[in-house]
Design an enzyme around this catalytic site. Structure first.
Site, PDB file in Angstrom:
ATOM      1  N   SER A 145       3.344  -2.615  10.419  1.00 24.02           N
ATOM      2  CA  SER A 145       4.798  -2.675  10.636  1.00 24.02           C
ATOM      3  C   SER A 145       5.407  -4.025  10.246  1.00 24.02           C
ATOM      4  CB  SER A 145       5.145  -2.317  12.085  1.00 24.02           C
ATOM      5  OG  SER A 145       4.721  -0.991  12.367  1.00 24.02           O
TER       6      SER A 145
ATOM      7  N   HIS B  21      -9.569   1.196   5.060  1.00 20.53           N
ATOM      8  CA  HIS B  21      -8.284   1.357   5.759  1.00 20.53           C
ATOM      9  C   HIS B  21      -8.500   2.307   6.940  1.00 20.53           C
ATOM     10  CE1 HIS B  21      -4.165   2.444   6.674  1.00 20.53           C
ATOM     11  NE2 HIS B  21      -3.783   1.384   5.970  1.00 20.53           N
TER      12      HIS B  21
ATOM     13  N   GLY C 233       2.469   1.806  10.881  1.00 19.44           N
ATOM     14  CA  GLY C 233       3.467   2.871  10.746  1.00 19.44           C
ATOM     15  C   GLY C 233       4.203   3.209  12.034  1.00 19.44           C
TER      16      GLY C 233
ATOM     17  N   ASN D  51       0.872  -1.181   0.000  1.00 18.03           N
ATOM     18  CA  ASN D  51       0.000   0.000   0.000  1.00 18.03           C
ATOM     19  C   ASN D  51       0.908   1.230   0.000  1.00 18.03           C
ATOM     20  OD1 ASN D  51      -1.813   2.041   0.511  1.00 18.03           O
ATOM     21  ND2 ASN D  51      -2.266   1.410   2.618  1.00 18.03           N
TER      22      ASN D  51
ATOM     23  N   GLU E  96      -5.492  -5.273  10.730  1.00 21.87           N
ATOM     24  CA  GLU E  96      -4.455  -4.275  10.962  1.00 21.87           C
ATOM     25  C   GLU E  96      -4.714  -3.556  12.296  1.00 21.87           C
ATOM     26  OE1 GLU E  96      -2.544  -2.936   7.076  1.00 21.87           O
ATOM     27  OE2 GLU E  96      -4.359  -1.743   7.242  1.00 21.87           O
TER      28      GLU E  96
ATOM     29  N   LYS F 131      -0.001   4.216  -0.203  1.00 22.82           N
ATOM     30  CA  LYS F 131      -0.683   5.369   0.402  1.00 22.82           C
ATOM     31  C   LYS F 131      -0.506   6.600  -0.498  1.00 22.82           C
ATOM     32  CE  LYS F 131       0.093   3.313   4.887  1.00 22.82           C
ATOM     33  NZ  LYS F 131       0.040   3.471   6.316  1.00 22.82           N
TER      34      LYS F 131
ATOM     35  N   GLU G 243      -6.857   4.640   8.107  1.00 21.62           N
ATOM     36  CA  GLU G 243      -6.579   6.064   7.834  1.00 21.62           C
ATOM     37  C   GLU G 243      -7.781   6.726   7.163  1.00 21.62           C
ATOM     38  OE1 GLU G 243      -2.858   5.498   5.778  1.00 21.62           O
ATOM     39  OE2 GLU G 243      -1.888   4.972   7.680  1.00 21.62           O
TER      40      GLU G 243
HETATM   41  C1  PEP Z   1      -0.902  -0.028   6.309  1.00 19.32           C
HETATM   42  O1  PEP Z   1      -1.031   1.180   6.289  1.00 19.32           O
HETATM   43  O2  PEP Z   1      -1.766  -0.751   5.803  1.00 19.32           O
HETATM   44  C2  PEP Z   1       0.292  -0.578   6.943  1.00 19.32           C
HETATM   45  C3  PEP Z   1       0.283  -1.843   7.290  1.00 19.32           C
HETATM   46  O3  PEP Z   1       1.345   0.281   7.128  1.00 19.32           O
HETATM   47  P1  PEP Z   1       2.797  -0.086   7.722  1.00 19.32           P
HETATM   48  O4  PEP Z   1       3.245  -1.360   7.072  1.00 19.32           O
HETATM   49  O5  PEP Z   1       3.653   1.079   7.345  1.00 19.32           O
HETATM   50  O6  PEP Z   1       2.621  -0.246   9.201  1.00 19.32           O
END
Ligand code: PEP
Length: 255
Positions: free
Chosen positions: A213, A95, A174, A9, A168, A11, A97
């Site tokens: 992460s 997601h 992040g 992703n 998630e 983003k 966000e």
């Molecule tokens: C995400 O935003 O879906 C995500 C898993 O981000 P990160 O891997 O940077 O934690």
């Protein structure tokens, strides 16, 4: 057993110059030791270009959100048929966000998922608890409530609906923090039971991705957990080397 899917992703990252990173991914895939599926969800401006550059490789392309309507007076939005037309096969919906910054609620996420299916896209539906919910022991309750409201259901004919779930934990996105392997195993087992309860036998085949992460250093361990059928990767998908290393980690999974 579902196939493994490693999905990136990007983003709100990526200009046309960044497509060289995608080229490196495509090059790296020709020598990969795994047959797992791999997808990259890019910003809307790049989806068509990404799909062109990935053509003929095993790299699938996805969008990061879609409107629930196929077209209309929705300035600034992108529809599922538009993503399909641009060459996408997947789209992320719900997601955290977007749930937070755009107040997208689960009932809306479900409409997006149906819109994606209507356009022959596979929705990747994101769910996951925040830090306080985890601390209060509410992880399973939150996941159940959000998933039940966000996912599509088989129609009157009972046909299987093709979607992916990404677990998630919001506090792991992040941040460099990840749940323990036991916490991931427990959450995924619970999600699998909800899927079977509501989708019947087809719930066994739904891919459940872990996201938060994930990086080359922890990917193999996470991907080996029962009911973890792949990963949704943010930061580490921006660098071809890291993304390919995570993809290669899928090769170490037991049969
Ligand atoms: C995400 O935003 O879906 C995500 C898993 O981000 P990160 O891997 O940077 O934690």
């Amino acid at each position: 057993m579902p196939r493994t899917l490693i999905a990136g992703n990007w983003k709100m990252n990526g200009l046309k110059d960044s497509l060289t990173e995608l080229d490196h991914i495509v090059e790296g895939l020709s020598g990969a030791h795994t047959e797992a599926d791999i997808a990259l969800c890019g910003p809307a401006t790049l989806v068509a270009l990404m799909a062109e550059r990935a053509l003929g490789s095993r790299l699938l392309i996805g969008g990061q959100t879609c409107h629930h309507a196929p077209s209309g007076a929705h300035t600034g939005d992108i529809s599922a048929p538009m993503l399909k037309d641009a060459g996408a096969s997947h789209v992320i919906v719900g997601h955290s966000e977007r749930r937070e910054a755009h107040a997208e609620r689960s009932t809306y996420v479900q409409e997006q998922a149906y819109a994606a299916l209507e356009a022959a896209l596979i929705p990747i539906i994101c769910i996951g608890e925040n830090y306080n919910e985890r601390q209060r022991g509410e992880t399973d309750r939150v996941n159940e409530r959000v998933l039940r409201k966000s996912m599509p259901y088989p129609g009157a004919q009972g046909d299987k609906v093709d979607f992916v779930v990404a677990y998630e934990p919001k506090w792991a996105i992040g941040t460099g923090q990840t749940p323990t392997m036991e916490q991931i195993e427990s959450a995924h087992a619970h999600i699998r039971s909800i899927l079977i309860e509501h989708q019947g036998e087809a719930g066994v085949d739904v891919q459940i991705l872990y996201g938060g992460s994930m990086k080359p250093g922890n990917a193999a361990e996470i991907l080996n957990i029962a009911n973890v059928n792949g990963g949704l990767i943010g930061g580490a998908s921006l660098k071809a080397e890291d993304f390919l290393a995570i993809y290669e980690a899928a090769a170490s999974e037991p049969d």
